[in-house]
Design a protein around this motif. Structure first.
Motif, PDB file in Angstrom:
ATOM      1  N   ARG A 126       0.828  -1.204   0.000  1.00  0.00           N
ATOM      2  CA  ARG A 126       0.000   0.000   0.000  1.00  0.00           C
ATOM      3  C   ARG A 126       0.865   1.258   0.000  1.00  0.00           C
ATOM      4  O   ARG A 126       1.987   1.259   0.523  1.00  0.00           O
ATOM      5  N   ILE A 127       0.313   2.312  -0.576  1.00  0.00           N
ATOM      6  CA  ILE A 127       0.906   3.644  -0.523  1.00  0.00           C
ATOM      7  C   ILE A 127      -0.138   4.569   0.084  1.00  0.00           C
ATOM      8  O   ILE A 127      -1.241   4.701  -0.453  1.00  0.00           O
ATOM      9  N   ASP A 128       0.188   5.155   1.214  1.00  0.00           N
ATOM     10  CA  ASP A 128      -0.764   6.040   1.915  1.00  0.00           C
ATOM     11  C   ASP A 128      -2.112   5.352   2.107  1.00  0.00           C
ATOM     12  O   ASP A 128      -3.179   5.974   1.942  1.00  0.00           O
ATOM     13  N   GLY A 129      -2.064   4.062   2.443  1.00  0.00           N
ATOM     14  CA  GLY A 129      -3.280   3.307   2.719  1.00  0.00           C
ATOM     15  C   GLY A 129      -3.995   2.780   1.492  1.00  0.00           C
ATOM     16  O   GLY A 129      -4.986   2.055   1.617  1.00  0.00           O
ATOM     17  N   ARG A 130      -3.531   3.114   0.295  1.00  0.00           N
ATOM     18  CA  ARG A 130      -4.187   2.676  -0.933  1.00  0.00           C
ATOM     19  C   ARG A 130      -3.419   1.514  -1.544  1.00  0.00           C
ATOM     20  O   ARG A 130      -2.184   1.573  -1.658  1.00  0.00           O
ATOM     21  N   PRO A 131      -4.106   0.442  -1.959  1.00  0.00           N
ATOM     22  CA  PRO A 131      -3.403  -0.732  -2.479  1.00  0.00           C
ATOM     23  C   PRO A 131      -2.718  -0.450  -3.809  1.00  0.00           C
ATOM     24  O   PRO A 131      -3.267   0.228  -4.687  1.00  0.00           O
ATOM     25  N   MET A 132      -1.510  -0.983  -3.948  1.00  0.00           N
ATOM     26  CA  MET A 132      -0.753  -0.858  -5.183  1.00  0.00           C
ATOM     27  C   MET A 132      -1.241  -1.879  -6.210  1.00  0.00           C
ATOM     28  O   MET A 132      -1.859  -2.886  -5.858  1.00  0.00           O
ATOM     29  N   PHE A 133      -0.995  -1.594  -7.453  1.00  0.00           N
ATOM     30  CA  PHE A 133      -1.283  -2.561  -8.512  1.00  0.00           C
ATOM     31  C   PHE A 133      -0.328  -3.746  -8.359  1.00  0.00           C
ATOM     32  O   PHE A 133       0.839  -3.583  -8.003  1.00  0.00           O
ATOM     33  N   ALA A 134      -0.821  -4.937  -8.652  1.00  0.00           N
ATOM     34  CA  ALA A 134       0.021  -6.142  -8.606  1.00  0.00           C
ATOM     35  C   ALA A 134      -0.368  -7.058  -9.753  1.00  0.00           C
ATOM     36  O   ALA A 134      -1.551  -7.295  -9.992  1.00  0.00           O
ATOM     37  N   GLY A 135       0.647  -7.569 -10.466  1.00  0.00           N
ATOM     38  CA  GLY A 135       0.390  -8.562 -11.495  1.00  0.00           C
ATOM     39  C   GLY A 135       0.390  -8.032 -12.907  1.00  0.00           C
ATOM     40  O   GLY A 135      -0.581  -8.206 -13.651  1.00  0.00           O
ATOM     41  N   ILE A 136       1.469  -7.400 -13.304  1.00  0.00           N
ATOM     42  CA  ILE A 136       1.549  -6.812 -14.639  1.00  0.00           C
ATOM     43  C   ILE A 136       1.742  -7.894 -15.700  1.00  0.00           C
ATOM     44  O   ILE A 136       2.373  -8.931 -15.439  1.00  0.00           O
TER      45      ILE A 136
END
Length: 266
Positions: A126-136
């Protein structure tokens, strides 16, 4: 190269299976047929025709479905706030689109994350509580290569606290389609420092080393559609030129924090 003692071949992911890689006793962990090869090729075909397929912001010869957090930073390492906001806003919709390309079967990445969660615990970074993208999804067109480089979140995202919390960083690659010739995975038992990377820098590249300056790889591996490969991303690695055909795969980073669940992101 087959039967290489620096590559641990497994049939499944179980508790403790990552230890040989984390301890530096092997350069890669491989699970052949992690995804059914026919299913992998079908997913590759769908992803290669996806409307959002586009070039990397900083590596235009390669294309992808999804977005890499690395692309939210400028060459000097500073954060592009607009690119970061777009990356976080698009994270869930893009993951849903990739899952749709795998339906009615589960996404191979979801299978990977399920197995790792059962063995180690796993959550999205997470960045600032927001989930990051995963699985490009990455597409290497015929004629392209990935230069020797390494990936380390603490360097690639210097303002992100998570980078300083990681005890290790792995990369997971699930191969959906491989070229008829070329596209081998090249691994070094070497974790270069920034001075070494700068000395080897390839002219015109924002990320990679000049193959003529870097040492020869320790291990060269041919891969097969359906294979899962796990490596230490902080060590030097590369993909040789796709001489005939394209390489298509799904990938993510895995962060190890002792005493905490794994974290995943792309």
């Amino acid at each position: 190269m087959t039967g290489d003692p620096r590559v641990l071949t497994l049939t499944e992911l179980v508790t403790g299976c990552l230890d040989p890689l984390l301890d530096g006793n092997v350069l890669a962990i491989r699970i052949p047929g992690f995804t059914d090869p026919a299913q992998a090729l079908d997913i590759a075909r769908r992803l290669a025709a996806h409307p959002s397929l586009s070039a990397y912001r900083n590596t235009p010869e390669l294309v992808r479905v999804g977005e890499s957090h690395y692309e939210t930073h400028d060459v000097d390492g500073s954060t592009d706030r607009r690119a970061l906001a777009k990356y976080l806003r698009n994270a869930d919709p893009l993951m849903a689109q990739i899952r749709a390309c795998c339906a009615p079967s589960p996404s191979p990445l979801d299978v990977l994350w399920r197995d790792l969660d059962a063995s180690y615990g796993l959550e999205r970074a997470r960045i600032d509580g927001r989930p990051m993208f995963a699985g490009i999804c990455r597409v290497f067109p015929e004629g392209t290569e990935l230069l020797p480089h390494n990936d380390r979140l603490s360097r690639d995202a210097p303002g992100l606290p998570l980078g300083l919390e990681l005890d290790a960083q792995l990369a997971a690659n699930i191969y959906l389609q491989v070229p008829e010739q070329g596209g081998e995975l090249q691994l070094w038992d070497l974790r270069p420092d920034e001075e070494q990377l700068a000395a080897w820098s390839a002219p015109g590249s924002e990320y990679g080393a000049d193959r003529a300056l870097a040492p020869q790889p320790s291990c060269v591996l041919s891969v097969t559609a359906g294979d899962l490969m796990l490596i230490d991303s902080t060590k030097l690695h590369a993909v040789s030129r796709q001489k005939r055909g394209a390489r298509i795969g799904l990938s993510c980073f895995l962060g190890v924090r002792h005493g905490h669940p794994l974290v995943c992101w792309s």
